[in-house]
Each structure stands twice: as structure tokens, then as C-alpha cells.
Design a protein around this motif. Structure first.
Motif: not given
Length: 719
Positions: A204, A209, A212, A215, A241, A246, A270, A308, A311-312, A315
Motif C-alpha cells: 500500500s 496506509a 486507512a 484492521l 501487518a 494493522h 476484519d 494488501t 485490505e481490499e 473494504r
């Protein structure tokens, strides 16, 4: 004792290939007395290499294996200037650690091996190893990272601390390194979303970062031996992480023992990352979470890319709550096949059959115990003829015998009839479930319809469990074949719900009815007649053979074959109180209880013959043996296979033969001493068990005492 000594450091390692280099490292273990059989250990290492290459990105090689030739957990370090190809995609390895663990893998020192794996992910540690000028310097570097006295910092603090995270990712991440051992199926369908990492390693952007949301991530890592890759993947994911802002907890499934992620940790997550080469047990725990599912090496080499991708997915799922609801509602993960894709044909066949047996056993247990209880109540209510008279009761009988119309809650007879009807209904599913889940193991869900329906037809024709085996195998292969058809795009949508079940069921059941059904029924009837006609020596011989099989490998393939023979035979026992199949089940369970109980007894009466860990295992073996868990004797067999297994075979064979001779019977497929009231002739059952335990324990004590005395004489002679 240290895992590594100066004698186990080679600063100028050479070898034409990794096999020669491994031999040079292993010879150091022989020289220090930590390896008793060089060739056996090298064979185990090579077998491990064939499973998956042990070269890692960054010039690292970690050949490793658990082996009976290793006496204690050990490390050997080798450094080579030119590099040796160890299978890593980015080039040869310059820093090599040979990790050697005893076969049992349960020693407390095994907890130190994950720390080495994690240390190898640190750049400063690798740089120091590359710059070291003396063997002692390497030993100091390793000992600084891998302590035998279990430092507090990387161990326990954060096991319960996930709910308090994201404030302390550094403390929380290492705590998850001890996680639950796992074995189930891949979780792609179980979680509702899987994704391979991006082709290139993507990180990211700094601005993203910063803005965001932090997480909470959880993960599972595992490798075939659970020694190195498991923990290196965990460390790489935790670092990636943390660098992305995160927090992450990882459930490792390795040799060092483990602790599962808590329900609270999973609920708060998450997203989930699975980096595994072994199936994930209890994958349903993670249902409803976006999941990245890759092999363990991806976890080591592509940690940032996996974060990454997580994260996607997080979201996407946050923006569309329906994905989480659909995944949580899906039944994926509930049905688990026990088949390894890379196993040999013989192993796959055994795993197919054992998958069917494992799903069948709950029906056997429920039905058998209910019928046994109904017989007990009937004997109280109706006297000696109660067990026979109760078979007249049912839902379709007329008059007072129809419990659906004339159930009396204060009548033992009515309760006995009720239990009998329910137990009989459960028993009626044995063959269909056996057949259906054999087919499921072969073809996954498409195999269920032809397998279950085929098994029902086999049961109707009187083909018994042999018919169930046939329809399960045939239905599974046909369903897998039909599933592989290349069809037009418009037809794909109806393949799983119409075409596959229709075609596979038609072919499977049609073939069975017209060709295979009658000869298999005749064979089943012949087998039942043979069992019913057994008397005298033939009964004892069968019990002897089954008992020896139960004691041979303590939960291994031979043990499982004998157990499967007994449990599937219960389907043919019917309602007869003294059916030979019930005697076989009693003999098999009694024989399976012998080994752990005998080792518990031996460690109690002659503790000096056993090590402290073995004496502790002996205490636990009492309960395991009483509960019919043969695996309770495995730690002893792993440390001393010849004497323990030979004694186990003899003691278990004696018990099996006596139980058959005494006529003990059992309808429950498991339970050990806890189902004693359901055992026919239970006093004689106990006598057979006690005799076998005494025989095995005596043999173990005699053999160990003899060899111990011989060692003392030899040592005295050399003084």
C-alpha cells in the motif's frame, strides 16, 4: 542443553548439491551423538524435501525433518560462499540450518524451533550470521534468539489479549504463535471469498496506509512437518501487518504444540489469511469473514501482497454486507473429506473408505446405544424374553404394539419400544451414509446423491456394507467423471443440480441393480453365514487376528482396518442380541484399550525403566485407555517402537481372542469403559481386557529390564 554447539557449525560448507551439503551437516549430528542412524535421518530429510522444497527467499535453506534417528532437538548451521541451490525461486542459499527433531516431536525443547524460524525472518540476524568469523560467534547468535528457558517476551502475554489490540501489535503478534493443530479441508468455499495474491508483490502507498483504518487480521499457517515454514510464514505475516499499520494474530499448526485463536479474536477480525499446505481444521470458525487462501510459501515470500489483498477484501465486504451474510449462511466447512491430494493410490483408497466410516459412526453410535438401552429396559419389563419381544414393537404394528398411537409414558415397555424404533431408524442409515461419504471423498459434493441413493438401494437389496462400499466407489468415480465434462456455457448452471446427480445416479444404481447387486448380496449372505457359524477355534482365531491388528500401529492404517471391519459389521447385526458382529465389536474395542492401559500400568509399577516425560504420559494413558483411545500409547511406541509394538501386538491379540471366546457383545462403536452397561457379558469383557493388559505390561517390563541390564554389563566391561 543447547540446540547448537560449536561442533554443529560449518562456516565453509561445500557440496555439489543440497543432498551432499545436507549429508555434511548431518554428519556433525552423528559426531555429537545426536543422530543414531545417518542414513535413516537423511532418508527422512529427503522425503521432506520431496514434499516441498525447503529453500526460502533471501538465500536461506532450512532442510528439516522429524526422525526416529534423532535423540534430541538439534540445529546444524552451514554457510557457503558460492551458494547451493535449495529450491528457492530467487537463487541459491548461502545460510543453511539443518533442523532435526525427534520423531515424537512432543519434547518441550521443540518449542524453541519456531523461534529460530522467526529469527530467520530478521535481516540483522541473517547479516550477523553472514559476517560471523568463528563457530562460537554463530552459537552465541543463535542462542541469543533461541533460548531453552522460554523467555517471557515472545511467549504467553498476549494469548488472551486480542480484544485489547490495536494498541500493541508487537506484543499481540508473537503471542499467537502457539496455536491449534489443524487438519480439515481448504477453506476457499468455507469462507465465501478466497483470493490468490497479486502476481507482483504490492505494498500500500504510504498515503493510503496513513488514512486507512487499522484492521484486525487473523491467520492460520501450516506446513507438512510443522517445524519451520509454519512459523516463518506466521512471522512474515505479522511483520507485514505491523508495517501496514494493522494488528494480526496467527494460529500456527506446528510441532511445538499450539493454542487456537479465540472466538473473540475471530469475531473481531476484519479479514483472514490462510497460508497453509495442510488442510485447516474447524474452518467453519472463520465463516463470514473475507479470506485470502494461499500456500505456506506465499505467506513467507509475499506477506505485504497478502496484507494488501486482505485490505481490499475487507473494504469490499464492509461496503457490501450481503457477502458476509451469504458466507456465514453457507454450509461450507461442515462437510470435510480426509483425503490428501498428493497421497499414493493405496493411501487414497484407505482415506476414501475411512471418510465414509467416520461419517457413518455417529449413526452407529446413536442407533446401537439406543437399541442396547431398549433391550435393557425390555429385560426389566418383560423378563428374559424382553430383548426378543421388543422387536415386535414399532410404528406400524397393530393395537397395543403401535407406540405412535398407544405410547404410555409410565410404561417401561413403551419406552423400550420407542428407543428401539429410533435406534433402528438410525441403523437404517448406516449403509447409505457409508456409501454417500465414500463418494463424497472421491468427488466432493457431486458424489453425495449417487452415493447415498446407491447405498439405500444396496441396503434394500440386502447387499449390506459390501454393497455400500461398491456404490460409494462407483458413484464417486462416475460423479467425478461427469463433473469434468466440458459443456456449453449455458449448461454449466444446471450441471450441479440436474445433470451430475441425474447421470451419476442413473449409471451408478443402474449398474448395481443389473450387474453387481446380486453377486454382492450373495457374498454378504455368505459372510454373515460364515460369521454366524463360527465356533471354537475359528472364533478365537478371528479375535486373535483382529486384536493383533488393533495393537499393531495404535490408530494407524492397520488398526483402522480392523476397526472399520467391526463398525461396518454392526449394520448386519440386526436386532439379534448375540449376533457375531456384536462380538467382533466387543473384541476390537477391548483390544484397542490394551496398549495405553498397559503402558500406564508399566510406568506405575516400574517407573525407573522410563524417562520423566514417559512417566507423565503414563498418567494420561490411564484415562485414554479407559476411553478406547489407542493413540495414548503412541509416545511410548515412538520412543521404543520394537519392544512396545511387539508387546502391544501380543497383549492386544490375547484380549481379542479371549473377548471372542467369552462371547462379550457390544453395539456401541466407541466409548470404552464408559459404555460398560451396554456390553454383553461385561464381567468377562473386563477379564479379557485385564489379562491382555497384564500380558503386555509384563512383556514391556521384561524386555526393557533385560536390555537395561545388558547395557549395565557392557558399560561395566569397558571400565
Amino acid at each position: 542443553m543447547s540446540l547448537i554447539t560449536a561442533e554443529q557449525v560449518v562456516l565453509d560448507l561445500t557440496g555439489a548439491d543440497r543432498h551432499e551439503a545436507t549429508r555434511a551437516l548431518a554428519e556433525r549430528l552423528v559426531a555429537t551423538g545426536r543422530c543414531t542412524d545417518l542414513e535413516a535421518f537423511l532418508t527422512d530429510v529427503r522425503t521432506r524435501e520431496e514434499t516441498m522444497a525447503t529453500g526460502l527467499p533471501g538465500g536461506i535453506g532450512i532442510p528439516h525433518a522429524r526422525s526416529a534417528a534423532i535423540t534430541e532437538p538439534s540445529l546444524v548451521f552451514g554457510r557457503t560462499g558460492d551458494g547451493i541451490d535449495w529450491g528457492a525461486k530467487d537463487g541459491p542459499a548461502n545460510l543453511i540450518f539443518l533442523i532435526a527433531a525427534p520423531e515424537g516431536g512432543g519434547d518441550a525443547h521443540m518449542q524453541m524451533l519456531p523461534k529460530l524460524a522467526r529469527a530467520l525472518m530478521k535481516k540483522d540476524f541473517k547479516a550477523a550470521l553472514a559476517a560471523a568469523t568463528t563457530e562460537a560467534e554463530v552459537v552465541d547468535l543463535v542462542n541469543e534468539q533461541v533460548h531453552l528457558d522460554a523467555p517471557a517476551a515472545p511467549a504467553a502475554p498476549a494469548a488472551p489479549a486480542a480484544p485489547a489490540a490495536p494498541a500493541a501489535p508487537a506484543a499481540a503478534a508473537p503471542a499467537a504463535a502457539t496455536a491449534a493443530p489443524v487438519a480439515a479441508t481448504a477453506t476457499a468455499t468455507a469462507t465465501g471469498a478466497t483470493a490468490a495474491p497479486a502476481p507482483a508483490v504490492a505494498v500500500s502507498a504510504p498515503a493510503e496506509a496513513e488514512t486507512a483504518r487499522a484492521l484486525r487480521l487473523v491467520g492460520v499457517t501450516s506446513c507438512p512437518t510443522g517445524i519451520a515454514h509454519t512459523y516463518m510464514a506466521a512471522e512474515a505475516l505479522e511483520i507485514a501487518a505491523r508495517n501496514a499499520g494493522h494488528t494480526m494474530l496467527v494460529e500456527t499448526q506446528g510441532s511445538a504444540g499450539s493454542k487456537p485463536l479465540s472466538a473473540a479474536d475471530i469475531a473481531a477480525a476484519d479479514a483472514v489469511i490462510f497460508a497453509h499446505d495442510l488442510p485447516v481444521r474447524d474452518a467453519a470458525r472463520f465463516a463470514g469473514k473475507p479470506t485470502v487462501d494461499v500456500g505456506v510459501k506465499k505467506g513467507i515470500s509475499d506477506g505485504p501482497a497478502l496484507i494488501t489483498r486482505a485490505e481490499e477484501l475487507a473494504r469490499e465486504w464492509a461496503a457490501d454486507p450481503s457477502k458476509a451474510r451469504a458466507a456465514a449462511a453457507a454450509p461450507a466447512g461442515g462437510l470435510v473429506s480426509k483425503v490428501e491430494d498428493d497421497a499414493s493410490t493405496a493411501t487414497k483408497v484407505r482415506q476414501w473408505l475411512m471418510t465414509g466410516v467416520s461419517y457413518m459412526i455417529p449413526f452407529v453410535a446413536a442407533g446401537g446405544i439406543l437399541i442396547a438401552l431398549s433391550f435393557m429396559l425390555a429385560q426389566v419389563a418383560l423378563g428374559e424374553q424382553g430383548a426378543i419381544e421388543i422387536t415386535k414393537y414399532g410404528l406400524t404394528a397393530e393395537g397395543n404394539y403401535n407406540i405412535a398411537q398407544n405410547f404410555n409414558p409410565v410404561s417401561l415397555t413403551s419406552w423400550a419400544a420407542l428407543l428401539f424404533v429410533i435406534g433402528g431408524a438410525s441403523f437404517g442409515f448406516l449403509v447409505p451414509i457409508l456409501s454417500g461419504f465414500i463418494a463424497f471423498a472421491i468427488a466432493d459434493r457431486p458424489g453425495l446423491v449417487p452415493g447415498i441413493v446407491g447405498g439405500s438401494v444396496a441396503a434394500t437389496m440386502g447387499a449390506g456394507f459390501l454393497g455400500g462400499l461398491a456404490t460409494g466407489l462407483i458413484g464417486g468415480f462416475i460423479a467425478r467423471w461427469v463433473s469434468g465434462w466440458k459443456v456449453a456455457k449455458g449448461v454449466r448452471g444446471v450441471m450441479p443440480v440436474v445433470v451430475i446427480p441425474l447421470v451419476s445416479s442413473l449409471l451408478t444404481i443402474g449398474l448395481f441393480i443389473t450387474v453387481l447387486g446380486r453377486p454382492i448380496t450373495a457374498l454378504t449372505n455368505g459372510l454373515n453365514d460364515w460369521l454366524t457359524g463360527m465356533t471354537g477355534a475359528s472364533v478365537i482365531l478371528l479375535g486373535l487376528i483382529l486384536g493383533a491388528m488393533m495393537g499393531f500401529d495404535l490408530g494407524g492404517p492397520v488398526n483402522k482396518v480392523a476397526y472399520a471391519f467391526a463398525t461396518t459389521g454392526l449394520a448386519a447385526a440386526g436386532t439379534a442380541a448375540d449376533a457375531p458382529q456384536l462380538k467382533i465389536m466387543a473384541a476390537v474395542m477391548a483390544a484397542g484399550m490394551v496398549a495405553p492401559l498397559a503402558m500406564a500400568l508399566a510406568t506405575t509399577v516400574r517407573p525407573a525403566l522410563f524417562s520423566e516425560p514417559e512417566r507423565e504420559n503414563g498418567k494420561a494413558a490411564w484415562l485414554l485407555g479407559l476411553s478406547f483411545i489407542s493413540e495414548g500409547a503412541i509416545p511410548f511406541a515412538a520412543a521404543d517402537p520394537v519392544r512396545i509394538m511387539a508387546s502391544s501386538v501380543v497383549g492386544s491379540a490375547v484380549t481379542g481372542a479371549l473377548a471372542m471366546w467369552f462371547g462379550a457383545t457390544l453395539r456401541a462403536p466407541h466409548g470404552g469403559i464408559w459404555v460398560l452397561p451396554l456390553i454383553g457379558n461385561f464381567l468377562l469383557f473386563l477379564l479379557a481386557l485385564v489379562v491382555g493388559v497384564l500380558v503386555m505390561a509384563s512383556l514391556v517390563v521384561v524386555l526393557k529390564s533385560r536390555d537395561q541390564a545388558r547395557e549395565v554389563i557392557e558399560a561395566t566391561a569397558t571400565v
